[in-house]
Design a protein around this motif. Structure first.
Motif, PDB file in Angstrom:
ATOM      1  N   CYS A  26       3.363 -41.992  33.246  1.00  0.00           N
ATOM      2  CA  CYS A  26       2.217 -42.689  33.365  1.00  0.00           C
ATOM      3  C   CYS A  26       1.419 -43.020  32.102  1.00  0.00           C
ATOM      4  O   CYS A  26       1.216 -42.023  31.387  1.00  0.00           O
ATOM      5  N   LEU A  27       0.676 -44.148  32.023  1.00  0.00           N
ATOM      6  CA  LEU A  27      -0.052 -44.409  30.867  1.00  0.00           C
ATOM      7  C   LEU A  27      -1.502 -44.413  31.296  1.00  0.00           C
ATOM      8  O   LEU A  27      -1.830 -44.984  32.296  1.00  0.00           O
ATOM      9  N   ARG A  28      -2.018 -43.732  30.740  1.00  0.00           N
ATOM     10  CA  ARG A  28      -3.502 -43.373  31.048  1.00  0.00           C
ATOM     11  C   ARG A  28      -4.621 -44.009  30.331  1.00  0.00           C
ATOM     12  O   ARG A  28      -4.190 -44.207  28.964  1.00  0.00           O
ATOM     13  N   ILE A  29      -5.866 -44.458  30.809  1.00  0.00           N
ATOM     14  CA  ILE A  29      -6.659 -44.975  30.086  1.00  0.00           C
ATOM     15  C   ILE A  29      -7.552 -43.490  29.600  1.00  0.00           C
ATOM     16  O   ILE A  29      -8.228 -43.151  30.266  1.00  0.00           O
ATOM     17  N   MET A  30      -7.885 -43.597  28.252  1.00  0.00           N
ATOM     18  CA  MET A  30      -8.576 -42.624  27.635  1.00  0.00           C
ATOM     19  C   MET A  30     -10.017 -43.006  27.234  1.00  0.00           C
ATOM     20  O   MET A  30     -10.225 -44.104  26.936  1.00  0.00           O
ATOM     21  N   SER A  32     -11.179 -41.481  30.264  1.00  0.00           N
ATOM     22  CA  SER A  32     -11.158 -41.236  31.794  1.00  0.00           C
ATOM     23  C   SER A  32     -10.070 -40.632  32.327  1.00  0.00           C
ATOM     24  O   SER A  32     -10.048 -39.643  33.269  1.00  0.00           O
ATOM     25  N   GLY A  33      -8.793 -40.778  31.838  1.00  0.00           N
ATOM     26  CA  GLY A  33      -7.742 -40.301  32.569  1.00  0.00           C
ATOM     27  C   GLY A  33      -7.183 -41.230  33.491  1.00  0.00           C
ATOM     28  O   GLY A  33      -6.161 -40.782  34.198  1.00  0.00           O
ATOM     29  N   ALA A  34      -7.614 -42.285  33.846  1.00  0.00           N
ATOM     30  CA  ALA A  34      -7.274 -43.134  35.043  1.00  0.00           C
ATOM     31  C   ALA A  34      -5.863 -43.763  34.766  1.00  0.00           C
ATOM     32  O   ALA A  34      -5.605 -44.000  33.431  1.00  0.00           O
ATOM     33  N   CYS A  35      -5.064 -43.787  35.784  1.00  0.00           N
ATOM     34  CA  CYS A  35      -3.706 -44.262  35.452  1.00  0.00           C
ATOM     35  C   CYS A  35      -3.778 -45.654  35.531  1.00  0.00           C
ATOM     36  O   CYS A  35      -4.206 -46.354  36.349  1.00  0.00           O
ATOM     37  N   MET A  36      -3.253 -46.440  34.175  1.00  0.00           N
ATOM     38  CA  MET A  36      -3.181 -47.788  34.062  1.00  0.00           C
ATOM     39  C   MET A  36      -2.036 -48.394  34.565  1.00  0.00           C
ATOM     40  O   MET A  36      -2.051 -49.542  35.063  1.00  0.00           O
ATOM     41  N   ASP A  37      -0.842 -47.642  34.341  1.00  0.00           N
ATOM     42  CA  ASP A  37       0.318 -48.362  34.805  1.00  0.00           C
ATOM     43  C   ASP A  37       1.287 -47.011  34.924  1.00  0.00           C
ATOM     44  O   ASP A  37       1.233 -46.152  34.175  1.00  0.00           O
ATOM     45  N   SER A  38       2.342 -46.929  35.665  1.00  0.00           N
ATOM     46  CA  SER A  38       3.482 -46.050  35.775  1.00  0.00           C
ATOM     47  C   SER A  38       4.629 -46.508  36.477  1.00  0.00           C
ATOM     48  O   SER A  38       4.824 -47.520  36.824  1.00  0.00           O
ATOM     49  N   THR A  39       5.629 -45.717  36.090  1.00  0.00           N
ATOM     50  CA  THR A  39       6.948 -45.893  36.938  1.00  0.00           C
ATOM     51  C   THR A  39       6.890 -45.754  38.272  1.00  0.00           C
ATOM     52  O   THR A  39       6.014 -44.946  38.849  1.00  0.00           O
ATOM     53  N   ALA A  40       7.990 -46.225  38.876  1.00  0.00           N
ATOM     54  CA  ALA A  40       7.887 -46.107  40.432  1.00  0.00           C
ATOM     55  C   ALA A  40       7.944 -44.728  40.845  1.00  0.00           C
ATOM     56  O   ALA A  40       7.443 -44.172  41.903  1.00  0.00           O
ATOM     57  N   SER A  41       8.705 -43.921  39.971  1.00  0.00           N
ATOM     58  CA  SER A  41       8.816 -42.481  40.138  1.00  0.00           C
ATOM     59  C   SER A  41       7.779 -41.394  40.191  1.00  0.00           C
ATOM     60  O   SER A  41       7.826 -40.397  40.445  1.00  0.00           O
ATOM     61  N   TRP A  42       6.469 -42.008  39.434  1.00  0.00           N
ATOM     62  CA  TRP A  42       5.600 -41.267  38.953  1.00  0.00           C
ATOM     63  C   TRP A  42       4.824 -40.896  40.357  1.00  0.00           C
ATOM     64  O   TRP A  42       4.616 -41.480  41.318  1.00  0.00           O
ATOM     65  N   LYS A  43       4.510 -39.369  40.233  1.00  0.00           N
ATOM     66  CA  LYS A  43       3.676 -38.528  41.374  1.00  0.00           C
ATOM     67  C   LYS A  43       2.639 -38.069  40.509  1.00  0.00           C
ATOM     68  O   LYS A  43       2.833 -37.271  39.880  1.00  0.00           O
ATOM     69  N   ASP A  44       1.339 -38.517  40.928  1.00  0.00           N
ATOM     70  CA  ASP A  44       0.183 -37.545  40.209  1.00  0.00           C
ATOM     71  C   ASP A  44       0.124 -36.356  40.490  1.00  0.00           C
ATOM     72  O   ASP A  44       0.600 -35.765  41.652  1.00  0.00           O
ATOM     73  N   GLY A  45      -0.205 -35.589  39.299  1.00  0.00           N
ATOM     74  CA  GLY A  45      -0.006 -34.035  39.553  1.00  0.00           C
ATOM     75  C   GLY A  45      -1.194 -33.499  40.356  1.00  0.00           C
ATOM     76  O   GLY A  45      -2.339 -34.290  40.644  1.00  0.00           O
ATOM     77  N   ARG A  46      -1.558 -32.213  40.298  1.00  0.00           N
ATOM     78  CA  ARG A  46      -2.915 -31.745  40.873  1.00  0.00           C
ATOM     79  C   ARG A  46      -3.898 -31.995  39.986  1.00  0.00           C
ATOM     80  O   ARG A  46      -3.668 -32.247  38.860  1.00  0.00           O
ATOM     81  N   ARG A  47      -5.048 -31.631  40.307  1.00  0.00           N
ATOM     82  CA  ARG A  47      -6.362 -31.969  39.359  1.00  0.00           C
ATOM     83  C   ARG A  47      -6.191 -31.203  38.298  1.00  0.00           C
ATOM     84  O   ARG A  47      -6.540 -32.000  37.143  1.00  0.00           O
ATOM     85  N   TYR A  48      -5.958 -30.155  38.207  1.00  0.00           N
ATOM     86  CA  TYR A  48      -5.692 -29.227  36.883  1.00  0.00           C
ATOM     87  C   TYR A  48      -4.735 -29.846  35.887  1.00  0.00           C
ATOM     88  O   TYR A  48      -4.864 -29.919  34.888  1.00  0.00           O
ATOM     89  N   GLN A  49      -3.564 -30.326  36.500  1.00  0.00           N
ATOM     90  CA  GLN A  49      -2.422 -30.975  35.694  1.00  0.00           C
ATOM     91  C   GLN A  49      -2.952 -32.205  35.126  1.00  0.00           C
ATOM     92  O   GLN A  49      -2.818 -32.487  33.860  1.00  0.00           O
ATOM     93  N   ARG A  50      -3.975 -32.903  35.732  1.00  0.00           N
ATOM     94  CA  ARG A  50      -4.242 -34.268  35.211  1.00  0.00           C
ATOM     95  C   ARG A  50      -5.267 -33.830  34.244  1.00  0.00           C
ATOM     96  O   ARG A  50      -5.400 -34.476  33.122  1.00  0.00           O
TER      97      ARG A  50
END
Length: 103
Positions: A26-30, A32-50
């Motif tokens: 996952c490529l994140r915008i800093m 903020s940490g928003a996901c800009m782009d990702s692989t199809a297999s990417w699954k966002d983690g829990r809040r603490y992991q993010r």
């Protein structure tokens, strides 16, 4: 941008990012940490992991403006390292930056 271009080409041609593997990225915008782009297999983690991913990236990027919550998250993920080791790492990385060195 090169990684993002690879992600788009892989989707376009329906091929894996790494042959014989299925990496999740996952490529994140800093900051903020928003996901800009990702692989199809990417699954966002829990809040603490993010939060750990964002604050850890900000630390590596030599950020110095942490609020109380962000600082607690950062201390939690860097807690296995001594304060001296964290300071040395931070200062060595920051010394490589072209931007002004502010305390």
């Amino acid at each position: 941008e090169a990684v993002r271009a690879c992600l788009h080409k892989c989707r376009q041609f329906n091929v894996p990012l790494v042959q014989g593997a299925n990496p999740a990225l996952c490529l994140r915008i800093m900051p903020s940490g928003a996901c800009m782009d990702s692989t199809a297999s990417w699954k966002d983690g829990r809040r603490y992991q993010r939060e750990i991913a964002v604050e850890g990236t900000r630390f590596i990027d030599s950020a110095t403006d942490y609020g109380p919550k962000a600082l607690a998250v950062l201390r939690g993920c860097l807690g296995v390292n001594t304060p001296e080791d964290r300071t040395r790492f931070f200062c060595e990385v920051r010394s490589c930056r072209r931007r002004p060195q502010t305390p």
